[in-house]
Scaffold this active site. Sequence first.
Site, PDB file in Angstrom:
ATOM      1  N   ASN A  62       0.786  -1.146  -0.076  1.00 24.11           N
ATOM      2  CA  ASN A  62       0.034   0.025  -0.113  1.00 24.11           C
ATOM      3  C   ASN A  62       0.671   1.231  -0.068  1.00 24.11           C
ATOM      4  O   ASN A  62       1.862   1.301   0.653  1.00 24.11           O
ATOM      5  CB  ASN A  62      -1.165   0.003   1.228  1.00 24.11           C
ATOM      6  CG  ASN A  62      -0.555  -0.146   2.450  1.00 24.11           C
ATOM      7  OD1 ASN A  62       0.422  -0.930   2.685  1.00 24.11           O
ATOM      8  ND2 ASN A  62      -1.173   0.093   3.446  1.00 24.11           N
ATOM      9  N   GLU A  64       0.528   5.142   0.708  1.00 21.36           N
ATOM     10  CA  GLU A  64      -0.661   6.175   1.196  1.00 21.36           C
ATOM     11  C   GLU A  64      -0.233   7.407   0.790  1.00 21.36           C
ATOM     12  O   GLU A  64       0.827   7.821   0.209  1.00 21.36           O
ATOM     13  CB  GLU A  64      -0.676   6.011   2.649  1.00 21.36           C
ATOM     14  CG  GLU A  64      -1.207   4.689   3.139  1.00 21.36           C
ATOM     15  CD  GLU A  64      -1.534   4.506   4.584  1.00 21.36           C
ATOM     16  OE1 GLU A  64      -1.060   5.108   5.287  1.00 21.36           O
ATOM     17  OE2 GLU A  64      -2.099   3.363   4.823  1.00 21.36           O
ATOM     18  N   CYS A  73      -4.234   0.694  -2.534  1.00 28.55           N
ATOM     19  CA  CYS A  73      -4.138  -0.759  -1.908  1.00 28.55           C
ATOM     20  C   CYS A  73      -3.013  -1.416  -2.468  1.00 28.55           C
ATOM     21  O   CYS A  73      -2.714  -1.327  -3.623  1.00 28.55           O
ATOM     22  CB  CYS A  73      -5.345  -1.392  -1.787  1.00 28.55           C
ATOM     23  SG  CYS A  73      -6.875  -0.736  -0.880  1.00 28.55           S
ATOM     24  N   GLU A  75      -2.992  -4.833  -3.285  1.00 26.25           N
ATOM     25  CA  GLU A  75      -3.387  -5.478  -4.270  1.00 26.25           C
ATOM     26  C   GLU A  75      -3.557  -4.915  -5.662  1.00 26.25           C
ATOM     27  O   GLU A  75      -3.051  -5.354  -6.656  1.00 26.25           O
ATOM     28  CB  GLU A  75      -4.848  -6.064  -3.974  1.00 26.25           C
ATOM     29  CG  GLU A  75      -5.088  -6.768  -2.637  1.00 26.25           C
ATOM     30  CD  GLU A  75      -5.244  -6.129  -1.661  1.00 26.25           C
ATOM     31  OE1 GLU A  75      -4.795  -4.823  -1.349  1.00 26.25           O
ATOM     32  OE2 GLU A  75      -5.970  -6.710  -0.438  1.00 26.25           O
ATOM     33  N   CYS A 112     -10.111  -5.338  -0.117  1.00 26.40           N
ATOM     34  CA  CYS A 112     -11.193  -4.331  -0.173  1.00 26.40           C
ATOM     35  C   CYS A 112     -12.221  -4.407  -1.354  1.00 26.40           C
ATOM     36  O   CYS A 112     -11.864  -5.091  -2.549  1.00 26.40           O
ATOM     37  CB  CYS A 112     -10.871  -2.871   0.146  1.00 26.40           C
ATOM     38  SG  CYS A 112     -10.252  -2.140  -1.534  1.00 26.40           S
ATOM     39  N   CYS A 115     -10.564  -3.527  -4.571  1.00 26.70           N
ATOM     40  CA  CYS A 115      -9.685  -4.376  -4.986  1.00 26.70           C
ATOM     41  C   CYS A 115     -10.256  -5.824  -5.663  1.00 26.70           C
ATOM     42  O   CYS A 115      -9.700  -6.420  -6.827  1.00 26.70           O
ATOM     43  CB  CYS A 115      -8.321  -4.728  -3.848  1.00 26.70           C
ATOM     44  SG  CYS A 115      -7.476  -3.432  -3.441  1.00 26.70           S
TER      45      CYS A 115
HETATM   46  N1  THU Z   1      -5.310  -1.728   2.434  1.00 25.10           N
HETATM   47  C1  THU Z   1      -4.845  -2.506   1.478  1.00 25.10           C
HETATM   48  O1  THU Z   1      -3.478  -2.043   0.888  1.00 25.10           O
HETATM   49  N2  THU Z   1      -5.620  -3.327   0.821  1.00 25.10           N
HETATM   50  C2  THU Z   1      -6.761  -3.995   1.302  1.00 25.10           C
HETATM   51  O2  THU Z   1      -7.396  -4.584   0.575  1.00 25.10           O
HETATM   52  C3  THU Z   1      -7.526  -2.904   2.389  1.00 25.10           C
HETATM   53  C4  THU Z   1      -6.636  -1.887   2.941  1.00 25.10           C
HETATM   54  C5  THU Z   1      -4.598  -0.554   2.891  1.00 25.10           C
HETATM   55  C6  THU Z   1      -5.135   0.821   2.211  1.00 25.10           C
HETATM   56  C7  THU Z   1      -4.535   1.760   3.509  1.00 25.10           C
HETATM   57  O3  THU Z   1      -3.287   2.234   3.013  1.00 25.10           O
HETATM   58  C8  THU Z   1      -4.439   0.886   4.592  1.00 25.10           C
HETATM   59  O4  THU Z   1      -4.406  -0.373   4.335  1.00 25.10           O
HETATM   60  C9  THU Z   1      -5.470   1.075   5.755  1.00 25.10           C
HETATM   61  O5  THU Z   1      -6.785   0.915   5.112  1.00 25.10           O
END
Ligand code: THU
Length: 160
Positions: A62, A64, A73, A75, A112, A115
């Site tokens: 991820n 941010e 994310c 994925e 999520c 994704c």
């Molecule tokens: N996140 C992912 O990388 N993948 C997911 O399927 C769910 C959430 C990340 C997004 C964000 O940077 C952190 O997790 C908190 O939500």
Amino acid sequence: MRTKELQIFVYEYNNISELPNEDQGLVLKAREASSKAYAPYSNFRVGAAILLENGEVVLGNNQENAAFPSGLCAERVAMFYANANFPDVPIKAIAVTASNTKGLLDEPASPCGACRQALAESEIRFKNKIRVILDGTKKVQVLQGIEMLLPFVFKPESMK
Ligand code: THU
């Protein structure tokens, strides 16, 4: 009126040592990817490792941003990299792992909704089911195909 019952199969393991070798190797790569995540806001570090049908492994984590919706994310970072660099190669499997400030999660975190939809596009595009391996230190889950995670997925044929 009809009632339909949908079946979802989830294969559960106690830890990664019980997994087939290929899955196990992919989870270790996902863990490596999660340690390189850029997650200063959530401190939730997600790693994804994608195995392509040609044997290549592509990693993502991820990313941010201070303007929250601008991040992405793990994925989708991995999948878009795979599709950008290997546009003709189907995805065979994806392993996902996550850690918080206490370390790797005991129970697997599941991708999520956005994704799931993005991964479904790859399955549809390449007509190839994706194996999903969700890592946790006390439980590992394996699903065969995104429809196991996203029933009633929105498909391009719905637009016809
Ligand atoms: N996140 C992912 O990388 N993948 C997911 O399927 C769910 C959430 C990340 C997004 C964000 O940077 C952190 O997790 C908190 O939500």
